[in-house]
Scaffold this motif. Sequence first.
Motif, PDB file in Angstrom:
ATOM      1  N   THR A  60       0.841  -1.206   0.000  1.00  0.00           N
ATOM      2  CA  THR A  60       0.000   0.000   0.000  1.00  0.00           C
ATOM      3  C   THR A  60       0.871   1.249   0.000  1.00  0.00           C
ATOM      4  OG1 THR A  60      -1.717  -1.182   1.230  1.00  0.00           O
ATOM      5  CG2 THR A  60      -1.840   1.215   1.222  1.00  0.00           C
ATOM      6  N   GLY A  61       1.943   1.227   0.801  1.00  0.00           N
ATOM      7  CA  GLY A  61       2.852   2.378   0.831  1.00  0.00           C
ATOM      8  C   GLY A  61       3.470   2.666  -0.522  1.00  0.00           C
ATOM      9  N   HIS A  62       3.870   1.620  -1.244  1.00  0.00           N
ATOM     10  CA  HIS A  62       4.441   1.814  -2.578  1.00  0.00           C
ATOM     11  C   HIS A  62       3.418   2.405  -3.545  1.00  0.00           C
ATOM     12  CE1 HIS A  62       7.807  -1.279  -1.712  1.00  0.00           C
ATOM     13  NE2 HIS A  62       8.281  -0.052  -1.639  1.00  0.00           N
ATOM     14  N   LEU A  63       2.178   1.930  -3.459  1.00  0.00           N
ATOM     15  CA  LEU A  63       1.122   2.464  -4.331  1.00  0.00           C
ATOM     16  C   LEU A  63       0.877   3.946  -4.046  1.00  0.00           C
ATOM     17  CD1 LEU A  63      -1.483  -0.473  -4.312  1.00  0.00           C
ATOM     18  CD2 LEU A  63      -0.005   0.235  -6.214  1.00  0.00           C
ATOM     19  N   LEU A  64       0.830   4.312  -2.765  1.00  0.00           N
ATOM     20  CA  LEU A  64       0.603   5.708  -2.410  1.00  0.00           C
ATOM     21  C   LEU A  64       1.789   6.582  -2.827  1.00  0.00           C
ATOM     22  CD1 LEU A  64      -0.981   5.228   1.139  1.00  0.00           C
ATOM     23  CD2 LEU A  64      -2.142   5.943  -0.958  1.00  0.00           C
ATOM     24  N   ARG A  65       2.997   6.048  -2.663  1.00  0.00           N
ATOM     25  CA  ARG A  65       4.186   6.801  -3.119  1.00  0.00           C
ATOM     26  C   ARG A  65       4.105   7.078  -4.612  1.00  0.00           C
ATOM     27  NH1 ARG A  65       8.936   3.043  -4.044  1.00  0.00           N
ATOM     28  NH2 ARG A  65       7.439   2.603  -5.704  1.00  0.00           N
ATOM     29  N   ASP A  66       3.724   6.061  -5.386  1.00  0.00           N
ATOM     30  CA  ASP A  66       3.637   6.232  -6.841  1.00  0.00           C
ATOM     31  C   ASP A  66       2.545   7.233  -7.212  1.00  0.00           C
ATOM     32  OD1 ASP A  66       5.634   4.372  -7.064  1.00  0.00           O
ATOM     33  OD2 ASP A  66       4.300   2.697  -7.562  1.00  0.00           O
ATOM     34  N   ARG A  67       1.433   7.191  -6.476  1.00  0.00           N
ATOM     35  CA  ARG A  67       0.350   8.130  -6.770  1.00  0.00           C
ATOM     36  C   ARG A  67       0.771   9.563  -6.451  1.00  0.00           C
ATOM     37  NH1 ARG A  67      -4.742   5.785  -3.727  1.00  0.00           N
ATOM     38  NH2 ARG A  67      -5.624   7.802  -4.384  1.00  0.00           N
ATOM     39  N   LEU A  68       1.497   9.729  -5.345  1.00  0.00           N
ATOM     40  CA  LEU A  68       1.999  11.073  -5.016  1.00  0.00           C
ATOM     41  C   LEU A  68       3.007  11.553  -6.051  1.00  0.00           C
ATOM     42  CD1 LEU A  68       2.545  11.074  -1.129  1.00  0.00           C
ATOM     43  CD2 LEU A  68       0.986  12.521  -2.432  1.00  0.00           C
ATOM     44  N   ALA A  69       3.902  10.644  -6.460  1.00  0.00           N
ATOM     45  CA  ALA A  69       4.931  11.034  -7.427  1.00  0.00           C
ATOM     46  C   ALA A  69       4.318  11.454  -8.757  1.00  0.00           C
ATOM     47  CB  ALA A  69       5.907   9.875  -7.627  1.00  0.00           C
ATOM     48  N   ARG A  70       3.233  10.775  -9.150  1.00  0.00           N
ATOM     49  CA  ARG A  70       2.594  11.111 -10.436  1.00  0.00           C
ATOM     50  C   ARG A  70       1.953  12.504 -10.421  1.00  0.00           C
ATOM     51  NH1 ARG A  70       1.159   5.511 -10.525  1.00  0.00           N
ATOM     52  NH2 ARG A  70      -0.893   5.957  -9.595  1.00  0.00           N
ATOM     53  N   LEU A  71       1.623  12.989  -9.223  1.00  0.00           N
ATOM     54  CA  LEU A  71       0.992  14.310  -9.142  1.00  0.00           C
ATOM     55  C   LEU A  71       1.915  15.415  -9.639  1.00  0.00           C
ATOM     56  CD1 LEU A  71      -0.796  14.105  -5.654  1.00  0.00           C
ATOM     57  CD2 LEU A  71      -1.799  13.780  -7.917  1.00  0.00           C
ATOM     58  N   PHE A  72       3.241  15.202  -9.505  1.00  0.00           N
ATOM     59  CA  PHE A  72       4.186  16.247  -9.915  1.00  0.00           C
ATOM     60  C   PHE A  72       4.167  16.478 -11.420  1.00  0.00           C
ATOM     61  CE2 PHE A  72       5.741  15.077  -5.735  1.00  0.00           C
ATOM     62  CZ  PHE A  72       6.150  16.293  -5.199  1.00  0.00           C
ATOM     63  N   ALA A  73       3.656  15.519 -12.184  1.00  0.00           N
ATOM     64  CA  ALA A  73       3.608  15.666 -13.636  1.00  0.00           C
ATOM     65  C   ALA A  73       2.255  16.171 -14.139  1.00  0.00           C
ATOM     66  CB  ALA A  73       3.924  14.321 -14.300  1.00  0.00           C
ATOM     67  N   MET A  74       1.283  16.348 -13.248  1.00  0.00           N
ATOM     68  CA  MET A  74      -0.042  16.781 -13.671  1.00  0.00           C
ATOM     69  C   MET A  74      -0.058  18.277 -13.966  1.00  0.00           C
ATOM     70  SD  MET A  74      -2.661  14.626 -11.174  1.00  0.00           S
ATOM     71  CE  MET A  74      -4.085  15.334 -12.017  1.00  0.00           C
ATOM     72  N   THR A  75      -0.812  18.654 -14.985  1.00  0.00           N
ATOM     73  CA  THR A  75      -0.931  20.077 -15.360  1.00  0.00           C
ATOM     74  C   THR A  75      -2.284  20.663 -14.986  1.00  0.00           C
ATOM     75  OG1 THR A  75      -1.654  19.396 -17.574  1.00  0.00           O
ATOM     76  CG2 THR A  75       0.704  19.821 -17.265  1.00  0.00           C
ATOM     77  N   ASP A  76      -3.276  19.812 -14.797  1.00  0.00           N
ATOM     78  CA  ASP A  76      -4.593  20.278 -14.377  1.00  0.00           C
ATOM     79  C   ASP A  76      -4.547  20.533 -12.867  1.00  0.00           C
ATOM     80  OD1 ASP A  76      -7.229  20.590 -13.566  1.00  0.00           O
ATOM     81  OD2 ASP A  76      -8.008  19.111 -14.982  1.00  0.00           O
ATOM     82  N   THR A  77      -4.394  21.818 -12.485  1.00  0.00           N
ATOM     83  CA  THR A  77      -4.170  22.153 -11.080  1.00  0.00           C
ATOM     84  C   THR A  77      -5.376  21.805 -10.196  1.00  0.00           C
ATOM     85  OG1 THR A  77      -4.914  24.413 -11.526  1.00  0.00           O
ATOM     86  CG2 THR A  77      -2.537  23.977 -11.638  1.00  0.00           C
ATOM     87  N   ARG A  78      -6.584  21.980 -10.724  1.00  0.00           N
ATOM     88  CA  ARG A  78      -7.772  21.663  -9.928  1.00  0.00           C
ATOM     89  C   ARG A  78      -7.837  20.169  -9.625  1.00  0.00           C
ATOM     90  NH1 ARG A  78     -12.852  19.866 -10.411  1.00  0.00           N
ATOM     91  NH2 ARG A  78     -14.449  20.740  -9.002  1.00  0.00           N
ATOM     92  N   GLN A  79      -7.661  19.340 -10.669  1.00  0.00           N
ATOM     93  CA  GLN A  79      -7.701  17.906 -10.469  1.00  0.00           C
ATOM     94  C   GLN A  79      -6.549  17.434  -9.594  1.00  0.00           C
ATOM     95  OE1 GLN A  79     -10.224  15.827 -11.516  1.00  0.00           O
ATOM     96  NE2 GLN A  79      -9.188  14.419 -10.112  1.00  0.00           N
TER      97      GLN A  79
END
Length: 305
Positions: A143-162
């Motif tokens: 679960t920790g690895h999944l959450l880490r990956d989800r957090l890391a992917r946020l840095f590449a998002m451009t839609d600030t609201r989402q």
Amino acid sequence: MFAVLKDTIPLLCRSKLDLLGFFRGAGVAESELADLRRRVVEDRDSINKFEIARQVLTRINERGERDLAVRREVVRRVVQFEDFYTCWPDDQLKAKGLVAELSRLVDVKDSFVRMRQERDAERDQRLATARTKAAQLAQRRATGHLLRDRLARLFAMTDTRQRGLDLEAVLNEVFALDGILIRESFALRTEDGMVAEQIDGVVEIDGVQYLVEMKWHAEKLGMDPVSRHLVRIYGRAGVGGVLISASGFTDPAVNECARALSQRVIVLAGLRELVLLLERQGDVADWLRSKIRAATIDRNPLVEA
């Protein structure tokens, strides 16, 4: 026990055929008794009751687990024997003494068996607990690895609201990972239904509640967003604050929080800290506690823990 049985059973049976009948009734196969029965019938003086008992007991002992039930039945029948009047008169007292001795040996053996069973049960419980803990740790790591990956992917998002919505959801799961009590985001409204205050979330550590604010700005957080969070905290009795930023904090904002520590516990944290914490499988609750200690004892609201 073998010796006592060998000496006792012949005393409980008046004749050699009665003795063979005793063993047959206990479950000894006729094939194990046939040669002895033949000797008794053909030449009864060639063998006595004690020799018959010794040979039968030896045979069922040598069969190991296959005759375990038979051996137990033999012992049970002797221990529960009460009809001593059927014995030869001269054998009755000796038979009673030997039956009593066998009962004592059985009680001792049963005590050791129970002790062994208790030890085995305790060992099995320890192993089951260890397996459960190992499974829980494996699940926690996954679960920790999944959450880490989800957090890391946020840095590449451009839609600030989402990105803001996703960040809020992931952080709630991060806090819950190690048993931190959470209340997800909520809004306080005025009488006409307008939003008066938006709270990103609340966490509880060691009985104290902390308002959580999560910010993802292009620049470091300055006085304005930090001050707004402090106002929310001051408006509630006995609560502290946690402010998480993806872009860091300006020095004036950190200094303002340091001054506020004389009244409330304020913790500042970088989002990348959480990513690294999950990467090394650290405990989120302990991480937050260490930052609270630094704020409380060292009067430092921003320290990497």
